[in-house]
Design a protein around this motif. Structure first.
Motif, short mmCIF file in Angstrom:
data_model
loop_
_atom_site.label_atom_id
_atom_site.label_comp_id
_atom_site.label_asym_id
_atom_site.label_seq_id
_atom_site.Cartn_x
_atom_site.Cartn_y
_atom_site.Cartn_z
N VAL A 165 67.23 20.54 59.95
CA VAL A 165 66.94 21.05 61.29
C VAL A 165 68.13 21.84 61.83
O VAL A 165 67.97 22.92 62.42
CB VAL A 165 66.57 19.88 62.23
CG1 VAL A 165 66.66 20.31 63.70
CG2 VAL A 165 65.17 19.37 61.91
N ARG A 168 68.06 25.18 60.26
CA ARG A 168 66.98 26.02 60.76
C ARG A 168 67.28 26.55 62.16
O ARG A 168 66.92 27.68 62.50
CB ARG A 168 65.65 25.25 60.74
CG ARG A 168 65.17 24.87 59.35
CD ARG A 168 63.68 24.57 59.33
NE ARG A 168 63.29 23.45 60.13
CZ ARG A 168 63.27 22.17 59.72
NH1 ARG A 168 63.68 21.87 58.48
NH2 ARG A 168 62.85 21.20 60.52
N LYS A 172 66.64 30.01 64.21
CA LYS A 172 65.53 29.91 65.16
C LYS A 172 66.00 29.21 66.43
O LYS A 172 66.95 28.44 66.41
CB LYS A 172 64.38 29.10 64.54
CG LYS A 172 63.82 29.67 63.25
CD LYS A 172 62.72 28.77 62.69
CE LYS A 172 62.14 29.33 61.40
NZ LYS A 172 61.07 28.44 60.86
N GLU A 174 63.88 27.27 68.08
CA GLU A 174 63.14 26.02 68.14
C GLU A 174 62.55 25.72 66.77
O GLU A 174 62.16 26.62 66.02
CB GLU A 174 62.01 26.09 69.18
CG GLU A 174 61.26 24.78 69.34
CD GLU A 174 60.26 24.80 70.49
OE1 GLU A 174 59.51 23.82 70.66
OE2 GLU A 174 60.24 25.81 71.23
N THR A 175 62.49 24.43 66.43
CA THR A 175 61.88 24.01 65.18
C THR A 175 61.28 22.62 65.40
O THR A 175 61.30 22.09 66.51
CB THR A 175 62.91 23.99 64.03
OG1 THR A 175 62.23 23.76 62.78
CG2 THR A 175 63.98 22.93 64.24
N VAL A 176 60.74 22.05 64.34
CA VAL A 176 60.12 20.72 64.44
C VAL A 176 60.83 19.78 63.49
O VAL A 176 61.06 20.11 62.32
CB VAL A 176 58.62 20.77 64.11
CG1 VAL A 176 58.02 19.36 64.10
CG2 VAL A 176 57.88 21.65 65.10
N ARG A 178 60.42 16.82 61.33
CA ARG A 178 59.24 16.21 60.73
C ARG A 178 59.63 15.36 59.53
O ARG A 178 60.29 15.83 58.60
CB ARG A 178 58.24 17.29 60.31
CG ARG A 178 56.94 16.73 59.71
CD ARG A 178 55.98 17.83 59.33
NE ARG A 178 55.42 18.51 60.50
CZ ARG A 178 55.73 19.74 60.86
NH1 ARG A 178 56.59 20.46 60.14
NH2 ARG A 178 55.18 20.27 61.93
N ASN A 194 57.33 13.59 64.31
CA ASN A 194 56.92 14.99 64.51
C ASN A 194 57.32 15.41 65.92
O ASN A 194 56.51 15.44 66.83
CB ASN A 194 55.41 15.12 64.31
CG ASN A 194 54.98 16.56 64.16
OD1 ASN A 194 55.67 17.37 63.54
ND2 ASN A 194 53.83 16.90 64.73
N TYR A 195 58.64 15.72 66.08
CA TYR A 195 59.17 16.06 67.39
C TYR A 195 59.73 17.48 67.40
O TYR A 195 60.50 17.84 66.50
CB TYR A 195 60.30 15.11 67.79
CG TYR A 195 59.87 13.70 68.06
CD1 TYR A 195 58.86 13.41 68.97
CD2 TYR A 195 60.51 12.63 67.44
CE1 TYR A 195 58.47 12.10 69.23
CE2 TYR A 195 60.15 11.32 67.69
CZ TYR A 195 59.13 11.06 68.59
OH TYR A 195 58.75 9.77 68.85
N PRO A 196 59.38 18.28 68.41
CA PRO A 196 60.02 19.60 68.53
C PRO A 196 61.47 19.42 69.01
O PRO A 196 61.77 18.48 69.75
CB PRO A 196 59.17 20.30 69.59
CG PRO A 196 58.60 19.20 70.42
CD PRO A 196 58.38 18.05 69.47
N ILE A 197 62.33 20.32 68.59
CA ILE A 197 63.72 20.30 69.04
C ILE A 197 64.20 21.74 69.16
O ILE A 197 63.92 22.58 68.27
CB ILE A 197 64.63 19.48 68.11
CG1 ILE A 197 66.06 19.42 68.65
CG2 ILE A 197 64.60 20.01 66.68
CD1 ILE A 197 66.95 18.41 67.93
N THR A 198 64.88 22.05 70.23
CA THR A 198 65.34 23.41 70.48
C THR A 198 66.83 23.55 70.21
O THR A 198 67.57 22.56 70.19
CB THR A 198 65.07 23.82 71.94
OG1 THR A 198 65.88 23.01 72.80
CG2 THR A 198 63.60 23.66 72.28
#
Length: 400
Positions: A165, A168, A172, A174-176, A178, A194-198
């Motif tokens: 993450v 990534r 980016k 934002e990503t997820v 997982r 399964n959490y979004p993270i910015t």
């Protein structure tokens, strides 16, 4: 290693296995009549003598006797292709997986000269990974009432995804996060993370880590101010980025803001040091003769006195290769030996330094201060120490 049988390996043994594989890979790329007989191995600029000796031991276990140790920032400067004939002051900012190393390097007259080294030995990319992992663990605990940090197998997978993450989020905003099949609920149903993270969240989670980096940068400037009180962070001609963590936008922004200029970064910052070592090997092999290297001692060399003081023989920051002879004497009448304890470190007391050689040298009994015992300390081109006192010798240089 715990498996069907248990084995214990020292760090030097494990490293030797890596070196063996690297030698095999190199030999496979060379012509049949050639083979690897030596190596340039890079180490952090502030490695102490015990750490250097362990690296040399690893090389010897791997079958290499012709080995030179090289400071990583010096290797980085060589890789970036600076003309050593031009006078420039360069800051090498090396942020890898485990440490932060800051080194000021000057070039000119065909020399690459390390002026000072600083950094943080316990702050690397893994610390940033752990902040992401803990954030996810806290979210899961809040949502499910389960503490995943108590489950070793789950944490291994969480840490792997945390590093992914982080990478990534360098590209980016934002990503997820997982991870499949992380746990089961009370009914036995499989659960997934399964959490979004910015990027913004990541930067807030790691704000204090970046503050530690800034403090290390300030310490490096303070070191340089001892020689030049007017020196400032903006007086470097170039800032070189080394290590995978320099891909992180917030790290690059920090460096740009602190030093007041855009830093230089290779497309593969993780490989910069290795490529510089290859250039150094070409120099040693006589295929590149337009550059010389002058490095410095990361720690003082001292001798323990009778009251426990660390009396400095070779100050921190001394250029090497180096050799000097110091005269020892007996403080008391009737002594039949002098105890020699050579230290590596920067503390005023011997107890705060590392003993890298201890020996008792016989002398004829006589009045106080009657003995004259020469102690010769040598630092070779690879930064390894050797010493001779009376009939006793110590050495961690190539082939010893």
């Amino acid at each position: 290693f715990r498996g069907p049988e248990s084995f214990t390996y020292s760090p030097a043994e494990l490293t030797s296995y890596l070196i063996v594989e690297l030698v095999k890979a190199a030999n496979a790329r060379m012509s049949p009549q050639d083979s690897v007989t030596g190596a340039v191995i890079t180490v952090p600029a502030d490695f102490n003598q015990t750490q250097r000796a362990a690296v040399m031991e690893a090389a010897k276990l791997a079958g290499l006797d012709n080995v030179e140790l090289m400071h990583e920032p010096t290797a980085a400067a060589l890789c970036y292709g600076f003309d050593a004939k031009k006078a420039r002051r360069i800051l090498v900012f090396d942020k890898g997986g485990g440490t932060l190393d800051l080194s000021a390097v000057s070039t000119g007259g065909g020399l690459v000269d390390v002026l000072t080294t600083n950094g943080i030995r316990d702050l690397g990319g893994s610390d940033f990974d752990e902040r992401i992992a803990q954030y996810i663990v806290n979210l899961w605990r809040t949502e499910h009432g389960v503490d995943l940090s108590l489950k070793d197998a789950a944490m291994v997978r969480i840490m792997v995804e945390a590093e992914s993450v982080k990478k990534r989020l360098s590209d980016k905003v934002e990503t997820v996060f997982r991870v499949e099949d992380i746990d089961r609920d009370k009914d036995g149903v499989t659960q997934h993370i399964n959490y979004p993270i910015t990027r913004e969240v990541f930067e807030e989670l790691t704000r204090d880590l970046r503050e530690r980096i800034i403090a290390a940068c300030k310490a490096a400037i303070s070191d340089l101010k001892r020689a030049d009180p007017n020196f400032s962070a903006r007086d470097f001609h170039d800032i070189l980025l080394v290590g995978g963590m320099t891909r992180v936008p917030s790290i690059r922004a920090l460096v740009k803001e602190f030093f007041g200029k855009d830093p230089k970064r290779e497309s593969s910052p993780e490989q910069v040091v290795a490529m510089g070592a290859a250039i150094r090997a070409a120099i040693l092999d006589g295929r590149k003769t337009d550059t010389s290297i002058v490095d410095l001692t990361p720690h003082a060399i001292a001798i323990e006195t009778t009251d426990g003081t660390a009396a400095i023989l070779v100050p921190r920051g001394t250029n090497y290769p180096f050799q000097d002879t110091f005269m020892l004497s007996n403080p008391d009448a009737g002594q039949t030996e002098i105890s020699v304890r050579l230290l590596s470190g920067d503390g005023a007391r011997a107890s705060t330094c590392e003993i890298f050689w201890a020996s008792d040298i016989e002398i004829p009994a006589g009045p106080a201060q009657s003995a004259r015992l020469p102690l010769t300390v040598t630092i070779d081109a690879g930064g390894s120490y050797s010493a001779k006192c009376g009939d006793q010798t110590f050495g961690t240089s190539r082939g010893t």
